[in-house]
Design a protein around this motif. Structure first.
Motif, PDB file in Angstrom:
ATOM      1  N   ALA A  51       0.908  -1.106  -0.056  1.00 47.70           N
ATOM      2  CA  ALA A  51       0.023  -0.207   0.105  1.00 47.70           C
ATOM      3  C   ALA A  51       0.833   1.229  -0.032  1.00 47.70           C
ATOM      4  CB  ALA A  51      -0.861   0.000   1.227  1.00 47.70           C
ATOM      5  N   GLN A  52       1.824   1.194   0.922  1.00 46.68           N
ATOM      6  CA  GLN A  52       2.988   2.431   0.907  1.00 46.68           C
ATOM      7  C   GLN A  52       3.555   2.528  -0.481  1.00 46.68           C
ATOM      8  OE1 GLN A  52       2.846   3.923   3.717  1.00 46.68           O
ATOM      9  NE2 GLN A  52       3.951   5.528   2.667  1.00 46.68           N
ATOM     10  N   LEU A  53       3.880   1.391  -1.137  1.00 48.89           N
ATOM     11  CA  LEU A  53       4.490   1.633  -2.348  1.00 48.89           C
ATOM     12  C   LEU A  53       3.649   2.109  -3.251  1.00 48.89           C
ATOM     13  CD1 LEU A  53       7.236   0.546  -3.733  1.00 48.89           C
ATOM     14  CD2 LEU A  53       5.980  -1.316  -4.537  1.00 48.89           C
ATOM     15  N   THR A  54       2.513   1.899  -3.322  1.00 47.81           N
ATOM     16  CA  THR A  54       1.653   2.243  -4.421  1.00 47.81           C
ATOM     17  C   THR A  54       1.528   3.864  -4.060  1.00 47.81           C
ATOM     18  OG1 THR A  54       0.141   0.225  -3.827  1.00 47.81           O
ATOM     19  CG2 THR A  54      -0.681   2.029  -5.538  1.00 47.81           C
ATOM     20  N   ASN A  55       1.293   4.069  -2.768  1.00 43.79           N
ATOM     21  CA  ASN A  55       1.111   5.432  -2.268  1.00 43.79           C
ATOM     22  C   ASN A  55       2.374   6.714  -3.046  1.00 43.79           C
ATOM     23  OD1 ASN A  55      -0.793   6.868  -1.195  1.00 43.79           O
ATOM     24  ND2 ASN A  55      -0.606   6.144   0.706  1.00 43.79           N
TER      25      ASN A  55
ATOM     26  N   GLY B 216       2.590   6.816  -6.463  1.00 45.33           N
ATOM     27  CA  GLY B 216       1.570   8.020  -6.947  1.00 45.33           C
ATOM     28  C   GLY B 216       1.998   9.215  -6.456  1.00 45.33           C
ATOM     29  N   GLU B 217       2.625   9.341  -5.522  1.00 42.85           N
ATOM     30  CA  GLU B 217       3.447  10.571  -4.924  1.00 42.85           C
ATOM     31  C   GLU B 217       4.236  11.157  -5.831  1.00 42.85           C
ATOM     32  OE1 GLU B 217       3.213  13.043  -2.458  1.00 42.85           O
ATOM     33  OE2 GLU B 217       1.508  11.843  -1.790  1.00 42.85           O
ATOM     34  N   GLN B 218       5.201  10.230  -6.267  1.00 37.91           N
ATOM     35  CA  GLN B 218       6.480  10.727  -7.382  1.00 37.91           C
ATOM     36  C   GLN B 218       5.887  10.966  -8.791  1.00 37.91           C
ATOM     37  OE1 GLN B 218       9.262  11.198  -6.275  1.00 37.91           O
ATOM     38  NE2 GLN B 218       8.578  10.536  -4.263  1.00 37.91           N
TER      39      GLN B 218
ATOM     40  N   ARG C  90       2.849  11.940  -9.403  1.00 37.86           N
ATOM     41  CA  ARG C  90       2.029  13.092  -9.247  1.00 37.86           C
ATOM     42  C   ARG C  90       2.775  14.558  -9.951  1.00 37.86           C
ATOM     43  NH1 ARG C  90      -0.294  16.314  -4.550  1.00 37.86           N
ATOM     44  NH2 ARG C  90       2.118  16.364  -3.915  1.00 37.86           N
ATOM     45  N   LYS C  91       3.991  14.400  -9.677  1.00 38.75           N
ATOM     46  CA  LYS C  91       5.014  15.689  -9.793  1.00 38.75           C
ATOM     47  C   LYS C  91       4.966  15.967 -11.139  1.00 38.75           C
ATOM     48  CE  LYS C  91       7.482  15.171  -5.605  1.00 38.75           C
ATOM     49  NZ  LYS C  91       8.412  14.304  -4.786  1.00 38.75           N
ATOM     50  N   ILE C  92       4.767  14.949 -12.111  1.00 34.10           N
ATOM     51  CA  ILE C  92       4.983  15.065 -13.552  1.00 34.10           C
ATOM     52  C   ILE C  92       4.106  15.924 -13.918  1.00 34.10           C
ATOM     53  CG2 ILE C  92       5.110  13.923 -15.733  1.00 34.10           C
ATOM     54  CD1 ILE C  92       6.027  11.372 -14.209  1.00 34.10           C
ATOM     55  N   GLN C  93       2.524  15.998 -13.074  1.00 33.68           N
ATOM     56  CA  GLN C  93       1.468  16.493 -13.631  1.00 33.68           C
ATOM     57  C   GLN C  93       1.714  18.072 -12.986  1.00 33.68           C
ATOM     58  OE1 GLN C  93      -1.493  14.920 -15.081  1.00 33.68           O
ATOM     59  NE2 GLN C  93      -0.435  13.078 -15.255  1.00 33.68           N
ATOM     60  N   SER C  94       2.663  18.735 -13.529  1.00 30.21           N
ATOM     61  CA  SER C  94       3.094  20.035 -12.836  1.00 30.21           C
ATOM     62  C   SER C  94       2.063  21.043 -13.309  1.00 30.21           C
ATOM     63  CB  SER C  94       4.575  20.147 -12.995  1.00 30.21           C
ATOM     64  OG  SER C  94       4.715  20.422 -14.561  1.00 30.21           O
ATOM     65  N   GLY C  95       1.261  20.968 -14.407  1.00 32.61           N
ATOM     66  CA  GLY C  95       0.539  21.957 -15.249  1.00 32.61           C
ATOM     67  C   GLY C  95       1.350  22.959 -15.854  1.00 32.61           C
ATOM     68  N   VAL C  96       2.663  22.675 -16.084  1.00 31.13           N
ATOM     69  CA  VAL C  96       3.650  23.591 -16.863  1.00 31.13           C
ATOM     70  C   VAL C  96       3.737  22.905 -18.453  1.00 31.13           C
ATOM     71  CG1 VAL C  96       5.924  24.603 -17.172  1.00 31.13           C
ATOM     72  CG2 VAL C  96       5.165  24.314 -14.807  1.00 31.13           C
ATOM     73  N   VAL C  97       3.055  23.589 -19.137  1.00 33.11           N
ATOM     74  CA  VAL C  97       2.888  23.153 -20.701  1.00 33.11           C
ATOM     75  C   VAL C  97       4.325  22.561 -21.213  1.00 33.11           C
ATOM     76  CG1 VAL C  97       2.025  23.376 -22.832  1.00 33.11           C
ATOM     77  CG2 VAL C  97       0.796  24.485 -20.961  1.00 33.11           C
ATOM     78  N   GLN C  98       5.401  23.396 -20.984  1.00 34.42           N
ATOM     79  CA  GLN C  98       6.581  23.158 -21.615  1.00 34.42           C
ATOM     80  C   GLN C  98       7.275  21.831 -21.170  1.00 34.42           C
ATOM     81  OE1 GLN C  98       5.712  26.116 -20.070  1.00 34.42           O
ATOM     82  NE2 GLN C  98       6.768  27.792 -21.264  1.00 34.42           N
ATOM     83  N   ASN C  99       6.807  21.489 -19.695  1.00 37.28           N
ATOM     84  CA  ASN C  99       7.352  20.375 -19.246  1.00 37.28           C
ATOM     85  C   ASN C  99       6.700  19.112 -20.282  1.00 37.28           C
ATOM     86  OD1 ASN C  99       9.025  21.362 -17.728  1.00 37.28           O
ATOM     87  ND2 ASN C  99       7.806  20.937 -15.723  1.00 37.28           N
ATOM     88  N   TYR C 100       5.269  19.114 -20.205  1.00 37.18           N
ATOM     89  CA  TYR C 100       4.518  18.235 -21.018  1.00 37.18           C
ATOM     90  C   TYR C 100       5.320  17.827 -22.474  1.00 37.18           C
ATOM     91  CZ  TYR C 100       0.878  18.593 -17.414  1.00 37.18           C
ATOM     92  OH  TYR C 100       0.459  18.553 -16.193  1.00 37.18           O
ATOM     93  N   ALA C 101       5.534  19.279 -23.062  1.00 35.25           N
ATOM     94  CA  ALA C 101       5.773  19.176 -24.464  1.00 35.25           C
ATOM     95  C   ALA C 101       7.332  18.424 -24.463  1.00 35.25           C
ATOM     96  CB  ALA C 101       6.183  20.613 -24.927  1.00 35.25           C
ATOM     97  N   LEU C 102       8.112  18.792 -23.407  1.00 33.71           N
ATOM     98  CA  LEU C 102       9.260  18.073 -23.214  1.00 33.71           C
ATOM     99  C   LEU C 102       9.337  16.532 -23.240  1.00 33.71           C
ATOM    100  CD1 LEU C 102      12.783  18.303 -22.938  1.00 33.71           C
ATOM    101  CD2 LEU C 102      12.081  18.435 -20.529  1.00 33.71           C
ATOM    102  N   LEU C 103       8.421  16.222 -22.240  1.00 30.62           N
ATOM    103  CA  LEU C 103       8.146  14.507 -21.915  1.00 30.62           C
ATOM    104  C   LEU C 103       7.610  13.948 -23.380  1.00 30.62           C
ATOM    105  CD1 LEU C 103       6.265  14.515 -18.768  1.00 30.62           C
ATOM    106  CD2 LEU C 103       8.403  13.472 -19.183  1.00 30.62           C
ATOM    107  N   MET C 104       6.607  14.631 -23.921  1.00 32.07           N
ATOM    108  CA  MET C 104       6.198  14.202 -25.481  1.00 32.07           C
ATOM    109  C   MET C 104       7.639  14.199 -26.108  1.00 32.07           C
ATOM    110  SD  MET C 104       3.008  16.326 -26.380  1.00 32.07           S
ATOM    111  CE  MET C 104       2.801  16.078 -27.853  1.00 32.07           C
TER     112      MET C 104
END
Lengths: 653, 515
Positions: A614-618, A621-623, A625-639
């Motif tokens: 359970a902790q591992l899943t958590n 998820g925690e980690q 989640r950080k990708i979903q930062s809302g910064v469009v440039q980051n998303y573009a970079l990841l793409m």
């Protein structure tokens, strides 16, 4: 006539139900006592009348009385059925006869107890279960009774549940009750497994069918591992119920119960269930010489061990308890050397004199305001003449002084052990008998004779009421004369027959035939010599007890304790058996369960894995989640990174 | 209208109609729920004359199409295996509702809604003859149980209820995959014969085809189902959710959990694992029985060292359910019958133990054994009931627990698939430990002197408590003395199932030996 047998257990059951359900409403002690006693009394009358009709016309085979099908599944089918034969009717008479007397005694003894009705309800329950035990036509009905008497014993040992009771790792009477039940359960495991083996191999649990099968195929089975395993497992059950080594420790602690209970359950009847079960299955044991030797050896060892502990006890009931364990050892030895009749005979005489002695002890305790330490008694003879006189008869009987009943039965056992050619067995038993005579008279002197050592201001000894002395007198007569039912051949000279063993012949004849040892030859010389020897020894140890304890300073015993302090300590600690069990079994199992199984395996390992995942899943998820930062440039970079990976994958595949 | 339908839907109707009650009118809500559950029980008794024990197959079948493209139907029916469990569910629910009167003091409307919904789910699980439907009921139960523990539970209820939920859901996911695979596989076979649309969840059809699936595949299917059911039982080492769920649940929650919900696991093993995958069952009998025997001893030993009464009883369930699983996988009629009667017995005696613990808890609001002592003095009548429940659990002959334990042991002893006496011998040692932990607990709670001031004035049983305990005592004694009344219902179904399995073994023997 035999159909009536179903009423024998039914009546005490009825008594139990009436008292159990409505007893609290009945305020009249006399009425409660009458209900309880009369149910057992009527059962006794029925048992005697069945016995009479058997005397007139002995049935060829045991009569089976079917009640109903109890458990049925697949091919397994067990009836609730009773078996009427010489053995079961004999035990039934002992149980209901002595049971009635002890019920009467209890009316006086339990007078004024706040749970008067509860006590009698339990006593009736006990009688019901004990009757199932001996009357059962198959192992499972016996087992019902076997466990049922365990329950009754548990309830009655802990009857005064708010009373303290001293013992090794025992604080309350309830602890003693638990010990009894649990040690019995260890034995029951053996009995259960024996039943499974029997069912698996013979396809039935009916005593009569098993016996017939065994007799028919005795040639192939004799001495085999299967039959030895079955016999030894049955015997394990017997060591529990009849308090033999290694499961003997519970009986002395069972003295926490009211004294009539000790008399009825823990002396006269329940503890002889082991002897009954082996007698009932004598053929199984006869087929396994190994098992018989084990039974004899354990019996003799227990007889001596318990007798030795009896030497140093100061509690009147504890002395009797150890002597019961010891006497049961005698009975097992008899069975072990193939003298089934002698063993059962000792069951009967022992029921008389030990029932008597315990009731006598109850009368003393009653008169002494619940004092049980014999060192704080003395000189009670003049206050309690009837108790004194009847107790003397009981003590003479257990010490094996002729012509009291114990002499006949005990000497029969000693003789059978001797004639079996086993001098060690005989010697062990003879030594145990010597001890017995000594500690019994030690107790007798300390209690009834000598200086009055109790506090006259607080204790005013008095004779007990008639409800209590009447059973004493009846049992004293039985203890004095009961032996003549089973006069050994050597003494009977062919004039007085051994009525008792003759009666049991049909039950044991197959087993005796298999063992192949008939009644000894005509040479009785050695038997006479042995009788004289043991009588002289008994009288000798009585005189020794008199010498030791009639002088009020007890100088000799005190000196002995000092000079042999090491041996005394061992005896005083009951050979350290209880300590051994705790150190060897109880503590390790308890610690392992707590520290290893629960706190480590359950909590750390299993829950650790579950909570960890359970902790591992958590965390994942925690980690992520950080990708979903809302910064469009980051998303573009990841793409972009993703596209590169895909192309690389396609190219280099 | 079929009685079975009535028994199934009455609790649902009851629970939904509760929503129209005024939440302030607690008395009406309580009374209504009780009446509904009692009517359900009475109607369920009418199943008895309508049930033919001689017929080993499904009876009172009701089949209504539902999702035709998946051949998922509303199919219900009962046979010997499920009959007693349906009755057990309808019998226990009114008792649980009665015990709620004393133990539930907030959000009553929601609570009784959940409880009746739970009953709907329980009965649904036992009567479903369609895997799709079964799965829905199976999962439906999680919802009310999740809330019953999570809202009306004790201090640590959130941890416990989440743990309960996660354990069960993980298991069910594997089962779902297996159901889907099985549906497509059998559906495909049927489609090739020109029947259906390539999928079916009809149990009656599946059981004809599933036993013919090759051993390698059926192993996987067996394991997927078994994981789900064994978590529910719970089988060692998947048991750790149970003590937490029991300790934190309110008394009625524990009663239903112990009496009925755990039986869904053992029922599932019989109904689906054994019936659908007999070959794999035989192959895994040894492994599962070993876990069962470990559970018997392990549960008893850990129960022995507990300081919390409820946790102690919870661990005792792990031990007792081990006997059921052992009986099932002995693949004998004796063991199977023993397992079924042991399921009912455990429901009654452990349910009663939880009720007794609840009686104490309502008075003292603690479950610590050390807080008690000498209670027999102030609560003599309660003592009698508690003792009966205890000795029933100990397995004393003449009371219910003995019959099941004895038969499962004898089944394991003569089992044609467990090739060792060791199973029975070790399992039988459980009878010693059961006596140890229960008697010791009883001694510490009930006997001795009443020294704790807080316990000096405890009231003996209330009328309400009488009403919930007496019916249990009646059946505990009845099963102990004359189990035939109950066991005759399942006799023929057990025999038929065992015969089917053993025939399958003979048929598949070469494959087994090759391995």
């Amino acid at each position: 006539m035999y159909e009536l047998v179903k009423f024998i257990p039914f009546l005490p059951l009825l008594g139990f139900l009436i008292l159990g359900l409505f007893g609290s409403k009945i305020k009249n002690e006399k009425l409660i006592g009458t209900i309880a006693t009369s149910t057992v009394g009527i059962s006794f009358i029925i048992a005697v009348s069945i016995f009479m009709s058997m005397l007139n016309h002995t049935p060829e085979k045991p009569v089976i009385v079917n009640l109903f099908t109890w458990i049925e599944a697949g091919n397994f089918k067990i009836n609730l059925a009773y078996q009427v034969d010489q053995l079961s009717i004999l035990f039934t008479m002992i149980i209901t006869g002595i049971g009635s007397l002890i019920h009467i005694f209890s009316i006086g003894y339990m007078h004024g107890d706040k749970s008067f009705f509860r006590f009698f309800a339990y006593l009736n329950l006990f009688i019901f279960m004990m009757l199932n035990l001996v009357l059962g036509a198959n192992f499972l009905v016996t087992f019902l009774g076997w466990e049922g008497v365990g329950l009754a014993s548990y309830l009655l040992i802990g009857f005064w549940y708010d009373k303290k009771f001293p013992g090794y790792r025992i604080t309350w009477t309830g602890d003693a009750a638990n010990k009894a039940f649990i040690m019995n359960r260890i034995g029951d495991l053996g009995l259960l497994l024996a039943m499974f083996l029997i069912y698996l191999n013979f396809g039935t649990l009916d005593y009569q069918l098993i016996k017939e099968t065994l007799v028919a195929s005795s040639g192939t089975l004799a001495g085999g591992g299967l039959i030895t395993a079955i016999a030894l497992l049955i015997f394990l059950g017997c060591t529990g119920k009849s308090a033999q080594i290694p499961l003997s420790g519970w009986l002395p602690d069972a003295m926490a119960g009211p004294t009539p209970v000790s008399s009825l359950i823990h002396a006269a009847t329940m503890v002889t269930a082991g002897i009954f079960l082996i007698s009932r299955n004598s053929v199984i044991f006869a087929l396994s010489p190994t098992a018989l030797s084990v039974v004899a050896a354990i019996g003799a060892a227990t007889a001596l061990l318990a007798a030795s502990i009896g030497l140093v006890q100061n509690d009147i009931k504890k002395v009797l308890a150890y002597s019961t364990v010891s006497q049961l050892g005698f009975m097992f030895t008899a069975l072990g050397v193939g003298a089934f009749g002698a063993g059962v005979f000792h069951v009967m005489t022992h029921a008389f004199f030990k029932g008597l002695l315990f009731l006598g002890a109850g009368s003393v305790i009653h008169g002494m305001h619940h004092e049980q330490n014999i060192k704080k008694m003395g000189g009670l003879k003049k206050y309690m003449p009837i108790t004194y006189f009847t107790f003397l008869i009981g003590t003479l009987a257990i010490s094996g002084i002729p012509p009291f009943s114990g002499f006949f039965s005990k000497d029969e056992i000693l003789w059978k052990a001797y004639s079996d050619g086993n001098i060690v067995l005989w010697g062990t038993l003879a030594l145990a008998a010597l001890f017995t005579a000594f500690y019994m008279f030690r107790m007798f002197y300390l209690t009834f004779l000598g200086k009055e050592r109790f506090d006259h201001h607080h204790v005013h000894p008095h004779e007990s009421p008639a409800t209590m002395t009447f059973p004493l007198i009846v049992l004293a007569i039985a203890s004095a004369l009961g032996g003549f039912l089973g006069v050994p051949h050597a003494l009977g000279m062919g004039v007085i027959p051994n009525v008792f063993e003759h009666w049991l012949d049909p039950v044991f004849e197959d087993a005796i035939k298999i063992i192949g040892r008939g009644e000894g030859g005509a040479v009785h010389t050695s038997e006479y010599l042995l009788m004289i020897f043991s009588t002289v020894v008994a009288i000798g140890s009585i005189l020794l007890a008199k010498k030791f304890y009639s002088n009020s300073n007890w100088t000799t015993p005190k000196r002995l304790v000092k000079n042999f302090s090491f041996s005394y300590k061992i005896l005083d600690h009951k050979w350290y058996l209880d300590n051994l069990y705790y150190i060897g079994f109880v503590n390790p199992i308890f610690d392992a369960s707590q520290k290893l199984l629960w706190k480590f395996f359950d909590v750390k390992i299993i829950d650790g894995i579950v909570n960890g995942s359970a902790q591992l899943t958590n965390n994942i998820g925690e980690q992520t989640r950080k990708i979903q930062s809302g910064v469009v440039q980051n998303y573009a970079l990841l793409m972009l990174v993703g596209i590169v990976f895909i192309i690389a994958f396609m190219v280099f595949k | 209208m079929s009685i079975l339908l009535l028994v199934l839907f009455l609790p649902l109707v009851g629970s939904l109609s509760l929503l129209f009650f005024n939440r302030e009118n607690i008395k009406a809500i309580k009374g209504y729920s009780l009446v509904i559950s009692i009517i359900t029980f009475v109607i369920s008794l009418f199943l008895i004359p309508n049930f033919n024990s001689a017929n080993p197959g499904f009876q009172l079948v009701f089949d209504h199409s539902w999702i035709p493209s998946l051949d998922a139907g509303f199919r219900i029916g009962i046979d010997g295996m499920s009959f007693l469990l349906v009755l057990l569910s309808t019998f226990i629910t009114p008792i649980a509702i009665l015990s709620s009167y004393d133990s539930i003091h907030k959000k009553e409307k929601e609570y009784y809604f959940m409880l009746l919904l739970l009953q709907f789910g329980m009965i649904g699980v036992f009567v479903s003859l369609d895997l799709f439907l079964f799965y829905i009921f199976w999962e439906l139960i999680l919802i009310p149980m999740y809330f019953i523990i999570g809202i009306w539970g004790r201090k640590n209820r959130i941890y416990a209820t989440v743990k309960f939920f996660l354990f069960t859901v993980v298991g069910s996911l594997f089962m779902l995959v297996a159901i889907v695979w099985l549906g497509y596989h059998v559906g495909g076979i049927l489609k090739a014969q020109g029947i259906g649309h390539g999928f079916t969840s009809n149990f009656l059809v599946l059981k004809e085809y599933a036993s013919k699936i090759d051993l390698d595949t059926s192993r996987w299917l067996f394991l997927a189902f078994a994981l789900s059911f064994c978590i529910k039982v719970p089988l060692f080492p998947l048991h750790t959710w149970l003590p937490d769920a029991h300790t934190e649940a309110p008394t009625p929650g524990s009663v239903i959990l112990a009496a009925v919900l755990l039986k869904m696991g053992t029922y599932g093993l019989i109904r689906f694992n054994i019936e659908l995958f007999p070959n794999a069952s035989i192959e895994y009998a040894g492994v599962i029985s070993t876990l069962a025997v470990i559970g018997i001893i392990y549960g008893a030993l850990v129960a022995m060292v507990q300081t919390d009464i409820k946790r102690l009883v919870a661990y005792s369930s792990v031990s007792h359910l081990g006997f059921v699983v052992l009986g099932i996988f002995s693949m004998t009629a004796e063991g199977m019958q023993g397992a079924i009667i042991q399921m009912v017995s455990h429901g009654l005696s452990t349910g009663m133990l939880f009720l007794c613990v609840g009686v104490l808890y309502e008075r003292r609001h603690t479950r610590e054994i050390s807080e008690y002592g000498g209670i027999a003095k102030v609560m003599p009548i309660f003592t009698v009931f508690f003792a009966i429940a205890m000795f029933a659990s100990v397995g004393l002959p003449g009371l219910n627990g003995f019959v099941g334990e004895y038969l499962t042991l004898i089944g394991a002893f003569m089992s044609p698939v467990l090739h060792s006496f060791a199973y029975s011998i070790f399992a039988a040692s459980g009878v010693i430990f059961a006596a140890v932990y229960l008697l010791w607990m009883f001694q510490r709670v009930m006997y001795g002197t009443n020294d704790n001031v807080a316990n000096h004035n405890l009231k003996d049983l209330t009328k309400n408590e009488y009403f919930m305990l007496i019916p249990l005592v009646i059946f505990i004694v009845w099963i102990g003395v004359y189990p035939k009344t109950f066991m005759s219902f399942s006799e023929n179904s057990s025999r038929a199932l065992v015969n089917k399995v053993m025939k399958a073994e003979i048929y598949k023997m070469p494959t087994l030996e090759k391995k």
